[in-house]
Design an enzyme around this catalytic site. Structure first.
Site, PDB file in Angstrom:
ATOM      1  N   TYR A   1       0.852  -1.187   0.000  1.00 39.92           N
ATOM      2  CA  TYR A   1       0.000   0.000   0.000  1.00 39.92           C
ATOM      3  C   TYR A   1       0.886   1.234   0.000  1.00 39.92           C
ATOM      4  O   TYR A   1       1.844   1.319   0.762  1.00 39.92           O
ATOM      5  CB  TYR A   1      -0.892  -0.004   1.248  1.00 39.92           C
ATOM      6  CG  TYR A   1      -1.770   1.225   1.390  1.00 39.92           C
ATOM      7  CD1 TYR A   1      -2.829   1.455   0.513  1.00 39.92           C
ATOM      8  CD2 TYR A   1      -1.539   2.151   2.396  1.00 39.92           C
ATOM      9  CE1 TYR A   1      -3.636   2.577   0.642  1.00 39.92           C
ATOM     10  CE2 TYR A   1      -2.349   3.278   2.539  1.00 39.92           C
ATOM     11  CZ  TYR A   1      -3.396   3.486   1.658  1.00 39.92           C
ATOM     12  OH  TYR A   1      -4.192   4.597   1.793  1.00 39.92           O
TER      13      TYR A   1
ATOM     14  N   ASP B   1       9.324   2.805  -0.384  1.00 41.76           N
ATOM     15  CA  ASP B   1       8.341   3.510   0.428  1.00 41.76           C
ATOM     16  C   ASP B   1       8.590   3.107   1.886  1.00 41.76           C
ATOM     17  O   ASP B   1       8.371   1.958   2.276  1.00 41.76           O
ATOM     18  CB  ASP B   1       6.939   3.117  -0.037  1.00 41.76           C
ATOM     19  CG  ASP B   1       5.832   3.797   0.761  1.00 41.76           C
ATOM     20  OD1 ASP B   1       6.129   4.413   1.800  1.00 41.76           O
ATOM     21  OD2 ASP B   1       4.661   3.693   0.336  1.00 41.76           O
TER      22      ASP B   1
ATOM     23  N   LYS C   1       4.398   9.024   8.816  1.00 40.24           N
ATOM     24  CA  LYS C   1       4.139   8.427  10.132  1.00 40.24           C
ATOM     25  C   LYS C   1       5.132   8.903  11.216  1.00 40.24           C
ATOM     26  O   LYS C   1       4.978  10.027  11.666  1.00 40.24           O
ATOM     27  CB  LYS C   1       4.050   6.908  10.001  1.00 40.24           C
ATOM     28  CG  LYS C   1       2.872   6.527   9.051  1.00 40.24           C
ATOM     29  CD  LYS C   1       2.417   5.094   9.130  1.00 40.24           C
ATOM     30  CE  LYS C   1       1.097   4.904   8.393  1.00 40.24           C
ATOM     31  NZ  LYS C   1       1.170   4.386   7.047  1.00 40.24           N
TER      32      LYS C   1
HETATM   33  C1  LIG Z   1       0.517   4.821   5.708  1.00 40.68           C
HETATM   34  C2  LIG Z   1       1.239   4.554   4.443  1.00 40.68           C
HETATM   35  C3  LIG Z   1       1.135   5.401   3.318  1.00 40.68           C
HETATM   36  C4  LIG Z   1       0.149   6.527   3.252  1.00 40.68           C
HETATM   37  O1  LIG Z   1       0.399   7.512   4.191  1.00 40.68           O
HETATM   38  P1  LIG Z   1      -0.817   8.506   4.603  1.00 40.68           P
HETATM   39  O2  LIG Z   1      -0.158   9.497   5.491  1.00 40.68           O
HETATM   40  O3  LIG Z   1      -1.841   7.653   5.274  1.00 40.68           O
HETATM   41  O4  LIG Z   1      -1.320   9.103   3.333  1.00 40.68           O
HETATM   42  C5  LIG Z   1       1.941   5.163   2.229  1.00 40.68           C
HETATM   43  N1  LIG Z   1       2.805   4.128   2.214  1.00 40.68           N
HETATM   44  C6  LIG Z   1       2.923   3.289   3.257  1.00 40.68           C
HETATM   45  C7  LIG Z   1       3.915   2.182   3.189  1.00 40.68           C
HETATM   46  C8  LIG Z   1       2.138   3.458   4.396  1.00 40.68           C
HETATM   47  O5  LIG Z   1       2.238   2.581   5.402  1.00 40.68           O
END
Ligand SMILES: *Cc1c(COP(=O)(O)O)cnc(C)c1O
Length: 447
Positions: A152, A247, A279
């Site tokens: 994701y 990511d 995060k």
């Molecule tokens: C949480 C997450 C996102 C998206 O971040 P948001 O701040 O919720 O838009 C993208 N990539 C990864 C791996 C994530 O865990």
């Protein structure tokens, strides 16, 4: 969704009343779908306050938090020193739309901990991955993006894609509202499948702008990449003139001091071309970032032609919170997260074994998750075998015993520096009963 344990609502009149009101004005009553408890049944708890490892809900229940805002609260909630710095920042005004020192210093901290040479701030992980895809396309002059099923990357159109009908075919939209044209340039491959990666690059290599992967998948539960897998991806990208994007929105400054890269690239000697963060680096505020090679990042406006911007990007309060968090995210903090994680993992395995529930606990660094199926779980198809009904029963039994787990079977469990012996003991005491509830749900299903 029928959950055997969804009858817990009687003890939560406050949350129930608020949820009823919320559903009248907010779709599903929530600002992000997983919060609605659809996967586990029952009423989501409205949270009034949080302190250290604990949440207090609208009915006054105190819950040990194993979600930690889905990762950001590395130091625990309302850390006094972080709060003091944030309160001082708020007193200086909350947004100027101009460059600031906290943003600069957070940038320096990220550059010091990771292989990125330049970094740009945005407000969410979604924005970071969206921007990185545009930048990769602008830099390479190519259009195709490769991703893995089950990874994701936020709700970016091009990355909300499901696998097409065969390897190395283009993807179909993963949700209504994403035009087929947005995913027509996205290739979705099974995670960990080197042959699929090789085939995709053999067929489309000259059109591929970048491959984007979670540095270690955490959004289908935690899957540690096989040793050498990310290095193989980096090498494959290089060989075809594509950019390798990791990511680390979830793993960054969480899996280790240097994120997943600290456990992987730093050891094996590879560097991604671009990375995304979010995060933990926002310290509980909306802040995220992307960064990487100086020559690629120079393509961004105003240095280069690739447009990217944000009214609240690099917000002084958010970057102060992120900086205050990262500066306190010391080796001791990661050692504590590791120790707490090991204790909870071992107790979870013991409880599920005793109850006869098939499961596997997987981790990377200080990040872990529990799959209620036989392991190992290596990709999205494997993860899909997890027993969701058993998890729902397990989740509600834990909640009734005062432990707030992620309301979905496919999420990582998060701990913080504030998870002390008292908080951990509540989790340990809750596990045997929850494991029996999970076993009961499985027997119910088999009957
Ligand atoms: C949480 C997450 C996102 C998206 O971040 P948001 O701040 O919720 O838009 C993208 N990539 C990864 C791996 C994530 O865990």
């Amino acid at each position: 969704m029928t959950s055997p344990a969804a009858g817990d609502d009687a003890g939560n009149p406050g949350s129930r009343a608020l949820f009823d009101r919320a559903r009248a004005v907010i779709p599903g009553g929530v600002s992000s779908p997983v919060r609605a408890f659809n996967a586990v049944g029952g009423t989501p708890r409205f949270i009034r306050s949080a302190q250290g490892a604990w949440l207090t809900d609208a009915d006054g229940h105190e819950l040990v938090d194993l979600v930690c805002s889905w990762g950001p609260m590395l130091l625990g909630h309302a850390h006094p020193e972080v709060l003091a710095e944030v309160q001082a920042a708020v007193g200086r005004g909350t947004s100027y739309g101009a460059p600031t020192e906290p943003e600069l210093e957070l940038g320096e901290e990220i550059v010091a901990r990771t292989p990125v040479e330049r970094v740009r701030f945005v407000s969410s992980g979604t924005e970071a991955t969206m921007s990185v895809v545009r930048l990769a396309r602008g830099f390479t002059g190519r259009d195709v993006v490769v991703k893995f099923a089950g990874c994701y990357h936020g709700h970016v159109d091009a990355l909300l894609a499901s696998a097409g009908s065969g390897l190395a075919t283009f993807a179909v939209p993963g949700t209504p509202g994403v035009p087929a044209s947005s995913t027509a340039l996205t290739l979705v491959l099974p995670y960990g499948d080197r042959a699929a990666v090789t085939a995709a690059f053999a067929e489309h290599g000259e059109r591929i702008a970048c491959l984007v992967t979670e540095a270690a998948p955490g959004n289908m539960g935690v899957i540690a990449p096989e040793p050498g897998f990310n290095a193989f991806l980096a090498e494959t990208c290089r060989a075809h003139g594509a950019l390798f994007v990791t990511d680390e929105v979830m793993t960054g400054f969480r899996a280790s001091r240097q994120g997943q890269w600290g456990l992987d690239g730093a050891v094996e000697g590879w560097v991604p071309d671009l990375m995304t963060f979010g995060k933990v680096m926002g310290g509980g505020f909306p802040a995220a970032a992307f960064g990487g090679r100086a020559d690629v990042m120079s393509m961004l406006a105003p240095e280069g032609p690739v447009y990217q911007a944000g009214t609240l990007s690099g917000n002084p309060v958010a970057t102060t919170a992120g900086l205050a968090t990262l500066r306190r995210a010391t080796d001791e903090v990661y050692a504590h997260l590791h120790a707490v994680g090991e204790t909870i993992k071992a107790a979870t395995t013991a409880a599920l074994d005793a109850a006869g529930v098939a499961h596997v606990v997987q981790s990377t660094g200080t990040m872990f998750s529990v799959f209620l199926c036989e392991g190992p779980v290596r990709d999205f198809d494997d993860a899909s075998r997890t027993d969701q009904a058993a998890y729902a029963a397990f989740f509600h039994a834990m909640l009734d015993a005062g432990v707030y787990l992620p309301p979905s079977a496919f999420e990582a469990w998060f701990v913080s520096a504030a998870h002390d012996e008292r908080a951990v003991q509540v989790v340990l005491d809750a596990l045997p009963g929850a494991a029996r509830a999970a076993a009961g749900a499985q027997q119910g299903a088999a009957r």
